[in-house]
Design a protein around this motif. Structure first.
Motif, PDB file in Angstrom:
ATOM      1  N   ARG A 191     -23.666   9.857   7.096  1.00  0.00           N
ATOM      2  CA  ARG A 191     -24.663   8.724   6.335  1.00  0.00           C
ATOM      3  C   ARG A 191     -23.596   7.545   6.116  1.00  0.00           C
ATOM      4  NH1 ARG A 191     -28.427  10.824   1.377  1.00  0.00           N
ATOM      5  NH2 ARG A 191     -29.531   8.755   0.864  1.00  0.00           N
ATOM      6  N   ASP A 192     -22.995   7.881   5.158  1.00  0.00           N
ATOM      7  CA  ASP A 192     -22.097   6.716   4.427  1.00  0.00           C
ATOM      8  C   ASP A 192     -20.667   7.052   3.926  1.00  0.00           C
ATOM      9  OD1 ASP A 192     -23.131   8.063   2.556  1.00  0.00           O
ATOM     10  OD2 ASP A 192     -24.458   6.607   1.643  1.00  0.00           O
TER      11      ASP A 192
ATOM     12  N   PRO B  47     -25.281   5.193  11.309  1.00  0.00           N
ATOM     13  CA  PRO B  47     -24.398   6.162  10.772  1.00  0.00           C
ATOM     14  C   PRO B  47     -23.729   6.999  12.029  1.00  0.00           C
ATOM     15  CG  PRO B  47     -26.513   6.491   9.783  1.00  0.00           C
ATOM     16  CD  PRO B  47     -26.681   5.415  10.705  1.00  0.00           C
TER      17      PRO B  47
END
Length: 409
Positions: free
Chosen positions: A274-275, A317
């Motif tokens: 994701r991040d 992502p």
């Protein structure tokens, strides 16, 4: 309510990896916060190859010493010297000075540098990342928004444990060292070693470490004497005291003592999909067998920065997975070979004795130093690799003759 401060990337951890990541991102024009808790110096022999200075634009002035040889010491105290020769030297840095210089350079390039301890990651209404940290212990909670969080916060990374599955199970060696005031000369006890300010000593002895090794590395006016082990209950402090006694260094002033875990292998996953992206020790990037980490941390930090730039540009992502693949494509084979060496050669004093004997071989010495200087396997000498493979098998099976070097005085 005032809007939260926004950054493209928040880098957690200001060691060589995190500082390099922040430097590269800032130079690329991205807004980056470098968050480091401060006051912590990692136990480290401080060895760096000349390639690091060139590749990462580090000035020679940061070297506190240049070692021209390594001495490998067997359980029997038989010593094998491995001169570097004309291909270079082993540079030595003091991590307290070296790491701070890297952090200051990142700030000069435009990174926002703050002292603080990472607490957690929360989400806003849109699912965006908000980094929570405290500037001081017990202080008020601070919050900043980030498009990407890079965890470069060490082997027991809080970022990794919270956001990357399996990170908490990565095996580690615990390292401890003492930085001492180096003597002009030192004479070891009977049957022991003498200290040489131009030589790195590596002790492969079960009494020093049952599963790793001890080291004595010169740092100019100081020296690092340390040891690593994953064995619970093994006293690292007593081991360092033993090495100091053997080398006639017991009376030298102790400047500081430091301890920290060192990961044994790269994690299977470096991102949360994701991040969040891991780098350096947080991703398990330390060379097996040797424990070398500075070069690989900075190389991993650069790859993390390159990956971050691609992620920020496209927002996908899946791009984050490239960091691990890129690093292992460049260094995975070396890591695999070193891991096999550690598994086979560090398992008993009998095998350690054979390993040190093998280090007396000229082919082994030349290819070892070439690989260290270049940070890759040397392909130009296939017959030398074949000879080493055959000798390695002979030593492992106990078929080779013992080394002819005399025990150290």
């Amino acid at each position: 309510m005032n809007p939260l401060e926004q950054f493209d990337v928040v880098v957690i951890g200001g060691g060589p990896c995190g500082a390099t990541t922040a430097w590269d991102l800032a130079r690329a024009g991205r807004s980056v916060l470098l968050l480091d808790r401060g006051g912590r110096i990692k136990p480290c022999g401080g060895a760096v190859p000349p390639r690091l200075l060139e590749e990462f634009e580090v000035p020679q002035s940061l070297l506190v010493a240049r070692a021209r040889a390594a001495r490998m010491v067997a359980p029997s105290r038989r010593a094998v010297d491995m001169p570097v020769g004309e291909i270079g030297y082993v540079g030595m840095v003091d991590r307290e000075v070296f790491d701070e210089w890297l952090r200051a350079r990142a700030a000069t390039a435009g990174a926002v540098r703050r002292t603080g301890t990472y607490d957690s990651l929360e989400r806003d209404a849109d699912g965006g990342a908000i980094v929570r940290y405290r500037a001081t212990r017990g202080g008020a909670m601070q919050r900043v928004r980030a498009r990407l969080v890079i965890g470069a916060d060490g082997a027991r990374s809080a970022v990794a444990r919270a956001h990357v599955p399996g990170a908490e199970r990565n095996p580690c060696v615990f390292a401890y060292h003492e930085v001492i005031r180096a003597p002009a000369t030192a004479q070891g006890v009977a049957g022991g070693q003498d200290f040489d300010a131009t030589r790195c000593d590596v002790l492969y002895q079960g009494r020093v470490s049952p599963d790793f090794y001890g080291w004595v590395f010169p740092h100019g006016e100081t020296a690092s004497i340390g040891v690593g082990s994953a064995r619970k209950g093994f006293s690292l402090r007593q081991s360092v005291a033993l090495m100091r006694q053997d080398m006639g260094l017991s009376r030298c002033e102790t400047i500081r003592r430091e301890g920290a875990p060192i990961p044994l292998k790269p994690l299977r996953r470096w991102d949360n999909g994701r991040d969040v992206l891991l780098a350096g020790d947080a991703a398990g990037v330390v060379a097996p067998a040797s424990g070398e980490g500075i070069y690989y941390a900075m190389a991993g930090g650069r790859i993390a920065a390159q990956t971050a730039l691609e992620f920020l540009a496209c927002g996908n992502p899946a791009v984050l997975r490239q960091a691990r693949r890129t690093f292992l494509r460049a260094h995975g084979r070396v890591f695999w070979i070193l891991g096999m060496m550690q598994y086979f050669w560090y398992s008993s004093d009998k095998r350690r004795e054979r390993f040190v004997a093998m280090c007396a071989d000229r082919d082994v010495q030349q290819l070892t130093w070439q690989a260290y200087m270049n940070k890759r396997l040397v392909r130009q000498r296939p017959m030398a690799h074949l000879r080493i493979f055959l000798k390695d098998c002979a030593h492992l099976l106990g078929l080779a003759r013992p080394a002819t070097e005399s025990p150290a005085p």
